[in-house]
Structure formats: C-alpha cells, structure tokens
Design a protein around this motif. Structure first.
Motif, PDB file in Angstrom:
ATOM      1  N   UNK A  76       0.823  -1.138   0.004  1.00 52.85           N
ATOM      2  CA  UNK A  76       0.119   0.015  -0.006  1.00 52.85           C
ATOM      3  C   UNK A  76       0.822   1.216   0.039  1.00 52.85           C
ATOM      4  N   UNK A  77       0.456   2.289   0.525  1.00 49.22           N
ATOM      5  CA  UNK A  77       1.382   3.519   0.795  1.00 49.22           C
ATOM      6  C   UNK A  77       2.454   3.297   1.631  1.00 49.22           C
ATOM      7  N   UNK A  78       3.674   3.799   1.445  1.00 51.23           N
ATOM      8  CA  UNK A  78       4.668   3.724   2.211  1.00 51.23           C
ATOM      9  C   UNK A  78       5.042   2.136   2.501  1.00 51.23           C
ATOM     10  N   UNK A  79       5.041   1.835   3.948  1.00 52.35           N
ATOM     11  CA  UNK A  79       5.402   0.789   4.161  1.00 52.35           C
ATOM     12  C   UNK A  79       4.134  -0.166   4.723  1.00 52.35           C
ATOM     13  N   UNK A  80       3.136   0.314   4.479  1.00 47.60           N
ATOM     14  CA  UNK A  80       1.879  -0.260   4.822  1.00 47.60           C
ATOM     15  C   UNK A  80       1.649  -1.383   3.866  1.00 47.60           C
ATOM     16  N   UNK A  81       1.093  -2.693   4.260  1.00 51.26           N
ATOM     17  CA  UNK A  81       0.768  -3.595   3.441  1.00 51.26           C
ATOM     18  C   UNK A  81      -0.443  -4.423   4.025  1.00 51.26           C
ATOM     19  N   UNK A  82      -1.101  -4.792   2.830  1.00 53.14           N
ATOM     20  CA  UNK A  82      -2.163  -5.894   3.378  1.00 53.14           C
ATOM     21  C   UNK A  82      -2.064  -7.389   2.819  1.00 53.14           C
ATOM     22  N   UNK A  83      -2.411  -8.309   3.548  1.00 49.92           N
ATOM     23  CA  UNK A  83      -2.604  -9.687   2.857  1.00 49.92           C
ATOM     24  C   UNK A  83      -3.720 -10.695   3.249  1.00 49.92           C
ATOM     25  N   UNK A  84      -4.154 -11.505   2.496  1.00 48.71           N
ATOM     26  CA  UNK A  84      -5.084 -12.401   2.655  1.00 48.71           C
ATOM     27  C   UNK A  84      -4.227 -13.805   2.832  1.00 48.71           C
ATOM     28  N   UNK A  90      -4.484 -23.469   4.352  1.00 47.88           N
ATOM     29  CA  UNK A  90      -4.407 -24.726   3.448  1.00 47.88           C
ATOM     30  C   UNK A  90      -5.785 -25.058   2.582  1.00 47.88           C
ATOM     31  N   UNK A  91      -5.753 -25.990   2.101  1.00 50.47           N
ATOM     32  CA  UNK A  91      -6.754 -26.230   0.801  1.00 50.47           C
ATOM     33  C   UNK A  91      -8.175 -26.053   1.352  1.00 50.47           C
ATOM     34  N   UNK A  92      -8.671 -26.384   2.636  1.00 49.46           N
ATOM     35  CA  UNK A  92      -9.895 -26.202   2.766  1.00 49.46           C
ATOM     36  C   UNK A  92     -10.024 -25.286   3.994  1.00 49.46           C
ATOM     37  N   UNK A  93      -9.376 -24.495   4.333  1.00 42.81           N
ATOM     38  CA  UNK A  93      -9.196 -23.765   5.506  1.00 42.81           C
ATOM     39  C   UNK A  93      -9.751 -22.279   5.383  1.00 42.81           C
ATOM     40  N   UNK A  94      -9.910 -21.589   6.335  1.00 46.21           N
ATOM     41  CA  UNK A  94     -10.488 -20.170   6.315  1.00 46.21           C
ATOM     42  C   UNK A  94      -9.227 -19.212   5.944  1.00 46.21           C
ATOM     43  N   UNK A  95      -9.654 -18.204   5.244  1.00 41.35           N
ATOM     44  CA  UNK A  95      -8.936 -17.162   4.935  1.00 41.35           C
ATOM     45  C   UNK A  95      -8.852 -15.929   5.680  1.00 41.35           C
ATOM     46  N   UNK A  96      -7.701 -15.093   6.161  1.00 44.07           N
ATOM     47  CA  UNK A  96      -7.959 -14.118   6.918  1.00 44.07           C
ATOM     48  C   UNK A  96      -7.252 -12.704   6.256  1.00 44.07           C
ATOM     49  N   UNK A  97      -7.793 -11.504   6.380  1.00 47.08           N
ATOM     50  CA  UNK A  97      -6.984 -10.261   5.938  1.00 47.08           C
ATOM     51  C   UNK A  97      -6.365  -9.864   7.076  1.00 47.08           C
ATOM     52  N   UNK A  98      -5.271  -9.640   7.115  1.00 47.99           N
ATOM     53  CA  UNK A  98      -4.087  -9.117   7.977  1.00 47.99           C
ATOM     54  C   UNK A  98      -3.434  -7.750   7.234  1.00 47.99           C
ATOM     55  N   UNK A  99      -3.052  -7.020   8.302  1.00 47.57           N
ATOM     56  CA  UNK A  99      -2.279  -5.544   7.765  1.00 47.57           C
ATOM     57  C   UNK A  99      -0.954  -5.604   8.289  1.00 47.57           C
ATOM     58  N   UNK A 100      -0.004  -4.975   8.001  1.00 47.52           N
ATOM     59  CA  UNK A 100       1.335  -4.574   8.509  1.00 47.52           C
ATOM     60  C   UNK A 100       1.666  -3.230   8.288  1.00 47.52           C
ATOM     61  N   UNK A 101       2.670  -2.762   9.049  1.00 47.41           N
ATOM     62  CA  UNK A 101       3.377  -1.580   8.692  1.00 47.41           C
ATOM     63  C   UNK A 101       4.456  -1.586   9.509  1.00 47.41           C
ATOM     64  N   UNK A 102       5.521  -0.585   9.469  1.00 42.34           N
ATOM     65  CA  UNK A 102       6.672  -0.178   9.883  1.00 42.34           C
ATOM     66  C   UNK A 102       6.580   0.766  10.957  1.00 42.34           C
ATOM     67  N   UNK A 103       7.474   0.901  12.138  1.00 38.35           N
ATOM     68  CA  UNK A 103       7.549   2.171  12.849  1.00 38.35           C
ATOM     69  C   UNK A 103       8.331   3.276  12.123  1.00 38.35           C
TER      70      UNK A 103
END
Length: 390
Positions: free
Chosen positions: A42-50, A54-67
């Motif tokens: 994303x902008x700067x050091x911001x990121x998002x991921x899904x 595994x093959x039949x497991x749930x999916x999660x959206x998570x976000x990360x940044x730096x200090x």
C-alpha cells in the motif's frame, strides 16, 4: 482498491472466507497442507495480505506497517511481531493438544519468546545481508503433573510444531518473478518450478471485506497504546558493524479450547506494542499461529523490497506477491508422537515499472538476501528452550 490501511473499512485483521474444515496440520493430524499468502504494497510501508490456511481452511485479511524508524506510519504490527506471535501461537497449540492427549491438566500456560536479528553491509552498495540468532523460548505452566511429565510434554510439543520446525530446518527457498505481467527467470536465488501464480491484483479487484461470522471476535489485532521509552531515530541504510534488532513477545492461553493473546514489541525507542489473538481450536475465530508466521515472512520480505527501492530510488512500484508455505505432520519414532516438517517457501513476486528487467531481478535477489525471516528459514536455528512455573 484501497491504497492505505485507514482507507480500507474494518479492523486491522478479520476473516474474509469461512473454510470447510481446519487444516490437518492445525487439527493435529497426520497430513500436509500449504498456507498461501497473497500480499500487496500500500502506501509507504503499509501492506495488506490475505492468508489462506490450507486447501480447505479459512482465509484472513491482515495488515502490517513499520515504525517511524523505518519511515512507516506505525498503524499496524511490524513483520517481526507477526512472526513472533506465530511461533508462540503454534507452540501454545501443540502443548495444549499434547496435554489433552496425555490427560495432563494445565491450570495456566504462558510463553515468553524473544527473537534477535542483525544486518551487515549496505543497501546502497548492494552488500546488505540479514542474519538471525536462535529463538529464546520460556514456557511457564502450572500443573499437578511431575516435572518429568511436563518436560516430555513440552519437548514433544516443540517436535510437533511446524513453526519450530521452520527454525531448526535449513530451507532452500524458491522464487518466481513477474515483470509488468510477464514471468522472467531469476538470478542469484533458486528458481521456482511451480506453475504461474495468479496476480493478487486480479484475484482481488475490490477491497477485502469482513465476513459476517456471527460470534467471531472483532479485534484480532490491536495496537495497545504502549510504547518503548525514548524517541525513535531513523534506521541507517547500512553499517560497518552489526545493527541488532531484538523482538520480544509475551503470550498466555486465554481459553483451554485454543484461544491465545500474545503481545509483541520491538526493543527500540518509541516502538509500539501490538496484541495478536490466535485460535487453533474448532471455533476458528482467529488466525492460527502458522497463518501469522507465514504472513510475517511475506511482510518482512516486502519491507526489504521497499527499503531497497527507497534507497536506490528505483522506478519500480506496485509490489505484490504470492507465497506458498508447506507444512506437514508425520508419524515419528517418538512413541507415536507426531513430528512436524516445514518445507521450502515458494515466493512469486509481481513488480511493475520502467526499470530494466535486470534491475527488477536484482531487486528480488537483494530483498531475499536482506530479509531477516528468509535468513531465519535458511539457517539451522534450533530454539533454546527453558521451563518455568507459574
């Protein structure tokens, strides 16, 4: 699509897909599964991921940044925090499952976990190299079981943890590169032999939205408001000595059914503390430790990409990646207990820009070389374990 964490609706982490069943490596059964991380800058050091479990497991959206020491906005957890929490979450799960299988009553369970990383060389000169030290783990629990039973329980849990297997197994990780939509052969790292991955930009044409899961917890990741003492200073782009980064984590088992709370922070002036919640049980109300760990590796790699682009002022943008992390549990010779395996990480990197193909390929290689968590995965770093009482 959103271009920042704040422009996207929802909390820092949420479920986007309900799986049909939990992965066998999370159900503590023999089997193999591949966790997939689809991440974008994303902008700067911001990121998002899904992250898909595994093959039949749930999916999660998570976000990360730096200090702010890395010119980040400090809105979401740093990559090391994901990795630290992932190691803890998976170990909590293996201890809990081992205790249940052995009829061992645990009245309390806490883990302190510390990671240490260091950098040599320079981004600007192309000599940067990431390094890691063995993970320090202290497990504290309260039980009426004997010291010998508890010691065996924790040893078996470490052996059955895919997260711990990643620390003690030297992996030859592989890479694929796509420049402006076309796959290219990479140099300086092992080439992926996998088929083309699908660009996350095409997979997610709109912003991921929280799934209405009824009783699911809203705040899976939280910024606590706590900070390390002191004012942060910008991290240098290179060094003639060792730049050391220490990461601490403190977790506790909140619910015997599998829910944990883990606080992580960077031991650096002004660094923020973040809390992660993991769920390894059947309720599936939070990401697993392996999901957080996998996301942390992807986010760390993307940090190094962006730092190299910043320092070299490269006309490259819109970094995205798909990362495949295989984990397995197999029957061992340890009295019928399962043994965990972590297999090489396969990373497919999508880059766009006006720079020559050679520059794009060099960026992939330099990020792999300076990524502390890829350095962790390629080395033999058996965790150093201590036991204590609550």
């Amino acid at each position: 699509m959103s271009d920042s964490i704040t422009s996207s609706e929802g909390p820092l982490a949420f479920k986007v897909l309900q799986g049909q069943s939990r992965s066998p490596v999370l159900a503590d059964c023999q089997g193999r599964d591949v966790f997939k991380v689809e991440a974008r800058q994303l902008v700067g050091h911001q990121r998002e991921a899904v992250v898909t479990e595994g093959a039949s497991g749930s999916a999660w959206r998570v976000t990360s940044d730096e200090g702010v020491h890395l010119k980040g906005t400090d809105l979401a957890p740093f990559p090391f925090g994901f990795f630290n929490a992932g190691l803890q979450g998976d170990l909590f799960h293996r201890i809990r499952c081992g205790a249940a299988a052995g009829g061992i009553l645990l009245d309390g369970l806490e883990i302190d976990l510390a990671n240490e990383y260091w950098l040599t060389g320079s981004f600007a000169l192309g000599t940067g190299q990431g390094h890691a030290e063995p993970t320090q783990v202290e497990v504290r629990l309260h039980s009426t079981a004997s010291n010998e039973v508890i010691s065996n329980l924790v040893s078996d849990a470490v052996a059955a943890s895919p997260a711990m297997a990643l620390l003690r197994t030297p992996l030859t990780n592989t890479f694929a590169l796509y420049i402006n939509g076309r796959r290219r052969v990479v140099e300086g790292v092992a080439n992926s032999i996998a088929s083309d991955a699908r660009d996350p930009f095409e997979v997610y044409p709109s912003v991921p939205r929280p799934l209405n899961t009824g009783g699911a917890r809203q705040y899976l990741i939280e910024k606590t408001g706590r900070r390390q003492e002191g004012a942060p200073a910008l991290a240098p782009a290179g060094t003639t000595t060792r730049i050391v980064r220490k990461v601490k984590g403190k977790g506790r088992l909140v619910d015997p059914a599998g829910l944990t709370e883990i606080e992580t922070w960077l031991e650096y002036p002004g660094a923020s503390h973040f809390v992660f919640r993991t769920d390894e049980g059947v309720s599936d109300c939070a990401p697993s430790g392996l999901a957080l760990l996998s996301a942390g590796i992807a986010f760390c790699y993307m940090t190094q990409l962006e730092r190299y682009v910043e320092n070299m002022k490269l006309p490259i943008h819109g970094a995205r990646l798909v990362q495949y992390s295989p984990y397995a549990l197999v029957a061992g010779s340890r009295g019928g207990h399962l043994t965990a395996i972590a297999e090489p990480i396969d990373t497919h990197l999508f880059l766009n820009g006006e720079a020559p193909d050679e520059t794009h390929a060099n960026l992939l290689m330099m990020a792999a070389r300076t990524c502390y968590l890829h350095a962790t995965a390629t080395a033999v770093l058996a965790p150093r374990l201590r036991l204590g009482n609550l």
